[in-house]
Design an enzyme around this catalytic site. Structure first.
Site, short mmCIF file in Angstrom:
data_model
loop_
_atom_site.label_atom_id
_atom_site.label_comp_id
_atom_site.label_asym_id
_atom_site.label_seq_id
_atom_site.Cartn_x
_atom_site.Cartn_y
_atom_site.Cartn_z
N GLU A 28 0.91 -1.21 -0.03
CA GLU A 28 0.04 -0.08 0.09
C GLU A 28 0.99 1.36 0.00
O GLU A 28 2.07 1.30 0.42
CB GLU A 28 -0.88 0.02 1.24
CG GLU A 28 -2.33 -0.47 1.09
CD GLU A 28 -3.09 0.25 0.26
OE1 GLU A 28 -2.66 1.48 -0.73
OE2 GLU A 28 -4.16 0.40 0.21
N ASP A 29 0.37 2.19 -0.59
CA ASP A 29 1.11 3.70 -0.41
C ASP A 29 1.08 4.13 0.86
O ASP A 29 2.09 4.64 1.31
CB ASP A 29 0.49 4.52 -1.59
CG ASP A 29 -1.07 4.72 -1.71
OD1 ASP A 29 -1.65 3.98 -0.85
OD2 ASP A 29 -1.43 5.37 -2.49
N ASP A 88 -4.29 5.07 6.34
CA ASP A 88 -4.84 6.39 6.82
C ASP A 88 -6.10 5.77 7.87
O ASP A 88 -5.30 5.35 8.96
CB ASP A 88 -5.64 7.30 6.01
CG ASP A 88 -6.16 8.47 6.21
OD1 ASP A 88 -7.05 8.57 6.99
OD2 ASP A 88 -5.68 9.41 5.74
N PHE A 109 -2.53 15.68 4.83
CA PHE A 109 -2.92 15.08 3.30
C PHE A 109 -1.50 15.26 2.66
O PHE A 109 -0.99 16.32 2.29
CB PHE A 109 -3.85 15.72 2.56
CG PHE A 109 -4.23 15.29 1.35
CD1 PHE A 109 -4.86 14.19 1.13
CD2 PHE A 109 -3.79 16.05 0.44
CE1 PHE A 109 -5.02 13.74 -0.07
CE2 PHE A 109 -3.86 15.65 -1.17
CZ PHE A 109 -4.65 14.26 -1.21
N ARG A 121 1.74 12.50 -8.45
CA ARG A 121 2.29 11.21 -8.19
C ARG A 121 3.66 11.11 -8.55
O ARG A 121 4.27 10.25 -8.27
CB ARG A 121 1.51 10.28 -9.26
CG ARG A 121 0.10 10.08 -9.07
CD ARG A 121 -0.61 8.96 -9.74
NE ARG A 121 -1.92 9.00 -9.73
CZ ARG A 121 -2.99 8.55 -8.72
NH1 ARG A 121 -2.36 7.97 -7.63
NH2 ARG A 121 -4.18 8.47 -8.86
P1 5GP Z 1 -8.03 4.77 4.40
O1 5GP Z 1 -8.88 3.82 3.84
O2 5GP Z 1 -6.95 4.05 5.08
O3 5GP Z 1 -8.78 6.10 5.10
O4 5GP Z 1 -7.22 5.41 3.14
C1 5GP Z 1 -6.49 4.70 2.33
C2 5GP Z 1 -6.71 5.45 0.97
O5 5GP Z 1 -6.81 6.69 1.00
C3 5GP Z 1 -5.06 5.28 0.49
O6 5GP Z 1 -4.76 4.00 -0.11
C4 5GP Z 1 -4.95 6.33 -0.53
O7 5GP Z 1 -5.24 6.38 -1.55
C5 5GP Z 1 -5.90 7.57 0.34
N1 5GP Z 1 -5.37 8.54 1.19
C6 5GP Z 1 -5.25 8.33 2.57
N2 5GP Z 1 -4.42 9.21 2.96
C7 5GP Z 1 -4.07 10.05 1.95
C8 5GP Z 1 -3.03 11.28 1.79
O8 5GP Z 1 -2.67 11.83 2.56
N3 5GP Z 1 -2.73 11.57 0.33
C9 5GP Z 1 -3.27 10.78 -0.56
N4 5GP Z 1 -2.92 11.28 -1.77
N5 5GP Z 1 -4.31 9.94 -0.49
C10 5GP Z 1 -4.48 9.38 0.73
MG MG Z 2 -4.33 3.61 -1.93
#
Ligand code: 5GP
Ligand code: MG
Length: 182
Positions: free
Chosen positions: A106-107, A110, A159, A172
């Site tokens: 995963e990138d 969150d 963010f 990106r």
């Molecule tokens: P989660 O489901 O854990 O809240 O969010 C996961 C996904 O939300 C990540 O895989 C990513 O695609 C997006 N995301 C969460 N935080 C960020 C952030 O700070 N920047 C960006 N660009 N995408 C985020």
């Molecule tokens: Mg993602």
């Protein structure tokens, strides 16, 4: 050359984690995975979550020293700078996972909502085990109990863009990680 601030669409971002720090964190994860996967009976499979993890996967895999497979899957749920909470379906996972060791790439993690969905979809295919590996992690935003096996860098609840992460599709390609300032 690194620009200290960048404007993407309507928003301004500044350098938050330098390229060298991200590179070191990625290499460190790869070394830990190399050590942990030394005695695997069959080649592990890396699952790269598109789009965001494409660069992390490419950077990480250059340091992986065992035979492995790589599969790309997609699941988009995110628009703008706040998690929509909505999750769409998982596409592209066309690989037999039964009995395999899976390393999910995963990138960023969150809230963990996306991760939980991914892990349960993957678990339904009966892999031997699932290791969770993320380049970035926001511990203060995380609401789940799934333990994360490999975390590159823990960051504040900001963010961020760069290294595969976008703001409405831009950003990106940056080597450094930028955070939103206004
Ligand atoms: P989660 O489901 O854990 O809240 O969010 C996961 C996904 O939300 C990540 O895989 C990513 O695609 C997006 N995301 C969460 N935080 C960020 C952030 O700070 N920047 C960006 N660009 N995408 C985020
Ligand atoms: Mg993602």
């Amino acid at each position: 050359m690194t620009k200290q601030t960048v404007k993407l669409h309507d928003l301004l971002f500044e350098v938050y984690v330098a390229q060298s720090e991200v590179d070191a964190a990625v290499k460190n994860i790869a070394e830990r995975i190399n050590a942990d996967m030394r005695n695997e009976p069959a080649p592990p499979v890396f699952l790269c979550v598109l789009n965001g993890a494409f660069m992390f996967a490419a950077d990480l895999l250059k340091h992986i020293e065992f035979d492995c497979e790589v599969c790309f899957l997609k699941l988009s749920s995110y628009e703008g700078t706040a998690s929509s909470g909505k999750i769409r379906e998982l596409v592209g996972l066309n690989l037999e996972l039964e009995g395999r060791t899976v390393i999910l790439l995963e990138d960023i993690i969150d809230s963990g909502v996306t991760l939980e969905y991914l892990v349960s979809s993957i678990a339904a295919r009966n892999p031997e085990r699932i290791k969770i590996c993320t380049m970035l992690f926001k511990p203060d935003a995380y609401t789940k109990n799934l333990p994360l096996d490999y975390v590159g860098i823990s960051i504040e609840n900001e963010f961020v863009v760069g290294r595969g992460l976008d703001y409405n599709q831009l950003g990106r390609n940056y080597k450094d990680i930028y955070k939103l300032i206004r």
